[in-house]
Design an enzyme around this catalytic site. Structure first.
Site, PDB file in Angstrom:
ATOM      1  N   TYR A 130      47.253  34.061  39.341  1.00 60.77           N
ATOM      2  CA  TYR A 130      46.112  34.774  38.757  1.00 60.77           C
ATOM      3  C   TYR A 130      45.301  33.855  37.843  1.00 60.77           C
ATOM      4  CZ  TYR A 130      43.821  38.981  36.832  1.00 60.77           C
ATOM      5  OH  TYR A 130      42.932  39.955  36.463  1.00 60.77           O
TER       6      TYR A 130
ATOM      7  N   TYR B 117      36.806  37.906  42.492  1.00 59.16           N
ATOM      8  CA  TYR B 117      37.747  38.597  41.620  1.00 59.16           C
ATOM      9  C   TYR B 117      37.885  40.042  42.046  1.00 59.16           C
ATOM     10  CZ  TYR B 117      39.724  40.162  37.095  1.00 59.16           C
ATOM     11  OH  TYR B 117      40.505  40.680  36.094  1.00 59.16           O
TER      12      TYR B 117
END
Ligand SMILES: [Zn+2]
Lengths: 93, 389
Positions: free
Chosen positions: B297, B347
């Site tokens: 991430y 994202y």
């Protein structure tokens, strides 16, 4: 609740207003009209062992050093309140 | 070993285009991705009896059921921690399947991070109720000080990290360059055909000095990703090569906050990821050097370096050297975020990293790692290890 003993009792304590700069950031973007930029954002470790998010005042960005000694000042905020901010300590501590 | 041992697998994936202006609701985006994931899996809506997402997602489960045509949902759940919970969808799905609570689970996330009512990276000026899970009430202690955005919360921790280990913005930029090189060849990515050098990175403007420049930030993106998860037995009858869940885990620690996460004693170490890595590698029985690729991430690039350390791929303070050696790039020690990551591709709050892991294991990735058989997917405090066999 106190996460160590699960007590629900509490009382107000007077703190020294002294601590050290744990971390910081000069916030440039995005901008909110309520603040002047760059915002001098800080994490302050108080001598009593509490960490606060706050702002630095009375210091040039180039003079900010992690670990520097700080002391509290108070600045007005929204409504009638004031919030604790921190400036370089003026007296030895 | 107490992992899932591959008894559950991702058998279908679906996604919308990733854009800055989807022009349709999150509900519709989720429906499209789920429809495509079910087709990919060779299953229908009537096969689904479980749905999993994470707490910030705006799509209400009941509306989704009615829209997609799920007939009887026996299991549904949401993972906490914002984007840090994205990979927890795999934990919840595998737990439901291996316990018998569900047979076929859909995991989804739909987002309009760019064109929604508020941009995802923009200022939050009111504390969310805890139940909203886009932050905790601790956020109120940031707001009087202008610490209003994800970049600002992250920066307070990242500055401490850089100070502790002597990390520079260029050290971090070298990781971004490697991710952007993957994005450059990925047609689904924001960064497709947009080369970026270290000089470009260093010339990009400060968002939060001295740690986050413009090119250290992920792309606020509109889109949706959906995954279909079922048992190993059922997977054997389906058309695609399964991505087996060897292990999945979460780790939410005392003193951790969701976004304004400033209260652990040592902010130079992502302690949640340390615990997560311990759980994942213990449960899978794999060593760190047995992984072929990792999807980590990267909402902001400093946390990519911090997670490489916390997960044990290098020592604390050594990520800058690990990165400088080209470890994230093709042929490196740990090809990482081979879709370009959240920074280079887009994202979808983390879940597009799972999409990439599945593509790697199927052998269909745009930037294919040769013979990829074991891939890590993590989001700071949830994660999984996926395998081909
Ligand atoms: Zn107590």
């Amino acid at each position: 609740m106190c996460p160590h003993c699960q007590s629900l009792d509490y009382k107000a304590e007077q703190l020294s207003g002294r601590g050290a700069l744990y971390s910081y950031a000069l916030l440039h973007h995005p901008r909110n009209p309520a603040f002047d930029y760059p915002v001098l954002a800080a994490l302050v470790d108080l001598d009593e062992g509490i960490r606060l998010v706050s702002n630095l005042v009375d210091v040039a960005p180039g003079d900010i050093r992690i670990g520097m000694r700080l002391e509290v000042a108070f600045e007005p905020t929204a409504g009638d309140g004031s919030v604790p901010v921190f400036r370089p300590a003026r007296s030895a501590s | 070993m107490s992992g899932f041992g591959g008894r559950a697998a991702i058998v279908g994936v679906g996604a919308t285009e990733f854009s800055r202006q989807a022009g349709r609701t999150e509900l519709r985006l989720a429906c499209e991705a789920i429809r495509d994931a079910l087709r990919d899996a060779g299953l229908t809506a009537a096969d689904v009896d479980g749905i999993v997402s994470y707490t910030v997602d705006p799509v209400e489960e009941t509306e989704l059921v009615r829209a997609v045509g799920f007939q009887e949902i026996g299991f549904s759940s949401r993972v906490p921690y914002g984007g840090g919970g994205s990979m927890g969808t795999l934990l919840h799905a595998a737990a439901a399947i291996t316990s018998g609570a569900a047979e076929v689970v859909v995991a989804y996330r739909a987002i309009r991070a760019r064109s929604g009512a508020t941009r995802f990276g923009g200022a939050k000026t009111a504390a969310s109720p805890t139940s909203g899970h886009s932050g905790t009430t601790a956020m109120q202690w940031c707001m009087p000080y202008g610490v209003l955005t994800p970049a600002s919360w992250m920066a307070l921790n990242a500055t401490r990290y850089m100070h502790t280990y002597g990390v520079t913005s260029a050290d971090i930029g070298r990781a971004v360059v490697q991710l952007r090189a993957y994005a450059e060849t990925n047609p689904a990515a924001w960064g497709y055909q947009r080369p970026m050098t270290l000089e470009d990175h260093q010339a990009s403007r400060w968002i939060a000095e001295p740690c986050i420049r413009l090119f250290d930030c992920c792309q606020e993106t509109d889109g949706s990703v959906a995954l279909v998860i079922t048992s190993r037995e059922r997977a054997a009858d389906l058309p695609n090569r399964p991505a087996f869940i060897a292990a999945a885990a979460g780790a939410g620690l005392f003193e951790q906050e969701i976004a304004s996460d400033h209260y652990s004693r040592d902010l130079a170490v992502m302690e949640g990821s340390v615990a997560l890595g311990r759980r994942l590698f213990e449960r899978s029985g794999f060593r760190r050097d047995e992984l072929d690729a990792a999807m980590i991430y990267d909402a902001f690039s400093p946390i990519l370096l911090m997670q490489l350390e916390a997960l044990g791929f290098c020592g604390f303070g050594e990520a800058k050297d690990f990165v400088a050696a080209g470890s994230l790039a093709p042929g490196g020690a740990l090809p990482t975020n081979t879709n370009g990551g959240l920074i280079g591709e887009g994202y979808i709050h983390g879940l597009n990293l799972v999409l990439e892991a599945v593509s790697q294991l199927r052998g269909t990735a745009v930037n294919q790692v040769p013979d990829a058989a074991r891939v890590l997917v993590t989001a700071s405090r949830t994660g999984a290890i996926l395998t081909r066999d």
